[in-house]
Design a protein around this motif. Structure first.
Motif, short mmCIF file in Angstrom:
data_model
loop_
_atom_site.label_atom_id
_atom_site.label_comp_id
_atom_site.label_asym_id
_atom_site.label_seq_id
_atom_site.Cartn_x
_atom_site.Cartn_y
_atom_site.Cartn_z
N ARG A 72 0.84 -1.20 0.00
CA ARG A 72 0.00 0.00 0.00
C ARG A 72 0.87 1.24 0.00
NH1 ARG A 72 -3.84 -0.20 4.89
NH2 ARG A 72 -4.31 1.98 4.36
N ASP A 73 0.32 2.31 -0.54
CA ASP A 73 0.95 3.61 -0.56
C ASP A 73 -0.05 4.59 0.05
OD1 ASP A 73 1.97 6.13 -1.14
OD2 ASP A 73 2.78 5.52 -3.08
N ASN A 74 0.13 4.91 1.30
CA ASN A 74 -0.85 5.76 1.98
C ASN A 74 -0.90 7.17 1.39
OD1 ASN A 74 -1.61 3.65 3.58
ND2 ASN A 74 -0.60 4.39 5.44
N ALA A 75 0.21 7.64 0.85
CA ALA A 75 0.21 8.98 0.24
C ALA A 75 -0.68 9.02 -1.00
CB ALA A 75 1.63 9.38 -0.11
N LYS A 76 -0.78 7.89 -1.69
CA LYS A 76 -1.61 7.81 -2.90
C LYS A 76 -2.94 7.14 -2.62
CE LYS A 76 2.32 7.65 -6.09
NZ LYS A 76 2.99 6.89 -7.18
N THR A 77 -3.21 6.80 -1.38
CA THR A 77 -4.43 6.07 -0.97
C THR A 77 -4.67 4.89 -1.91
OG1 THR A 77 -6.01 7.46 -2.22
CG2 THR A 77 -5.43 8.16 0.02
N ALA A 78 -3.63 4.12 -2.14
CA ALA A 78 -3.72 3.01 -3.08
C ALA A 78 -3.15 1.73 -2.47
CB ALA A 78 -2.98 3.33 -4.37
N VAL A 79 -3.70 0.63 -2.92
CA VAL A 79 -3.22 -0.70 -2.55
C VAL A 79 -2.96 -1.47 -3.83
CG1 VAL A 79 -3.80 -2.87 -1.42
CG2 VAL A 79 -4.40 -0.71 -0.34
N TYR A 80 -1.89 -2.23 -3.83
CA TYR A 80 -1.49 -2.96 -5.03
C TYR A 80 -1.41 -4.46 -4.73
CZ TYR A 80 0.02 1.80 -5.94
OH TYR A 80 0.06 3.17 -6.08
N LEU A 81 -1.62 -5.25 -5.77
CA LEU A 81 -1.41 -6.68 -5.67
C LEU A 81 -0.51 -7.09 -6.84
CD1 LEU A 81 -2.15 -9.22 -4.01
CD2 LEU A 81 -3.91 -9.68 -5.74
N GLN A 82 0.72 -7.39 -6.53
CA GLN A 82 1.66 -7.88 -7.53
C GLN A 82 1.52 -9.39 -7.63
OE1 GLN A 82 3.93 -6.21 -9.59
NE2 GLN A 82 4.22 -8.24 -10.51
N MET A 83 1.18 -9.87 -8.80
CA MET A 83 0.93 -11.30 -9.00
C MET A 83 1.96 -11.86 -9.97
SD MET A 83 -3.24 -11.16 -9.30
CE MET A 83 -3.23 -10.09 -10.73
N ASN A 84 2.76 -12.77 -9.47
CA ASN A 84 3.79 -13.41 -10.28
C ASN A 84 3.46 -14.89 -10.48
OD1 ASN A 84 5.24 -10.96 -10.24
ND2 ASN A 84 6.36 -11.56 -8.40
N SER A 85 4.09 -15.49 -11.46
CA SER A 85 3.91 -16.92 -11.74
C SER A 85 2.43 -17.27 -11.79
CB SER A 85 4.62 -17.76 -10.68
OG SER A 85 5.99 -17.46 -10.63
N LEU A 86 1.68 -16.50 -12.54
CA LEU A 86 0.24 -16.70 -12.59
C LEU A 86 -0.12 -18.05 -13.18
CD1 LEU A 86 -0.78 -13.09 -13.55
CD2 LEU A 86 -1.73 -14.38 -11.64
N LYS A 87 -1.22 -18.60 -12.67
CA LYS A 87 -1.72 -19.90 -13.10
C LYS A 87 -3.14 -19.74 -13.63
CE LYS A 87 0.77 -22.06 -9.24
NZ LYS A 87 0.61 -22.91 -8.02
N PRO A 88 -3.59 -20.66 -14.47
CA PRO A 88 -4.97 -20.57 -14.96
C PRO A 88 -5.99 -20.53 -13.81
CG PRO A 88 -3.75 -22.09 -16.30
CD PRO A 88 -2.84 -21.71 -15.17
N GLU A 89 -5.69 -21.19 -12.71
CA GLU A 89 -6.62 -21.18 -11.59
C GLU A 89 -6.68 -19.84 -10.85
OE1 GLU A 89 -4.17 -23.40 -12.22
OE2 GLU A 89 -3.23 -24.10 -10.34
N ASP A 90 -5.83 -18.90 -11.23
CA ASP A 90 -5.91 -17.54 -10.68
C ASP A 90 -6.95 -16.70 -11.43
OD1 ASP A 90 -2.36 -17.64 -10.33
OD2 ASP A 90 -3.85 -17.87 -8.72
N THR A 91 -7.51 -17.24 -12.48
CA THR A 91 -8.52 -16.52 -13.25
C THR A 91 -9.73 -16.22 -12.38
OG1 THR A 91 -7.83 -17.46 -15.37
CG2 THR A 91 -10.10 -16.68 -15.21
#
Length: 124
Positions: A72-91
């Protein structure tokens, strides 16, 4: 009123990476824990990851540990989700949610504020 807007979803191939974002329009953003949940077609919505107010406390579902990182970046009031090694079941459609809980909980009932979601599709 708390509004959450997700972005960054798309179609990727298995093994690729993707970062999705959630912008929260609310004063005192730092007072909220924020989580990501996802719902795949014909499945129940499930917890993915959560981050506490300061960004130092995190919580992950076993299925994404080691592959996804929430921040999260409180200055930007934002939250991020970095997703690596994605799998079809992450759909799924990924939703962010906000809570005044003091801990980054996996319980959906503790999150009264929800975004509309962003779709992530992973092809094999």
């Amino acid at each position: 009123q708390v509004q959450l807007v997700e972005s960054g979803g798309g179609l990727v191939q298995a093994g690729d990476s993707l970062r999705i974002s959630c912008v929260v329009t609310r004063r005192f953003f730092e007072a909220y824990a924020v989580a990501w949940f996802r719902q795949a077609p014909e499945k129940e919505r499930e917890f993915v990851a959560a981050v506490g107010r300061r960004g130092t406390d995190t919580n992950y579902a076993d299925s994404v540990k080691g592959r996804f990182t929430i921040s999260r970046d409180n200055a930007k009031t934002a939250v991020y989700l970095q997703m690596n090694s994605l799998k079809p079941e992450d759909t799924a459609v990924y939703h962010c949610a906000a809570s005044t809980s003091s801990v980054p909980s996996s319980r959906q009932d503790l999150y009264p504020y929800w975004g509309q979601g962003t779709r992530v599709s992973v092809s094999s």
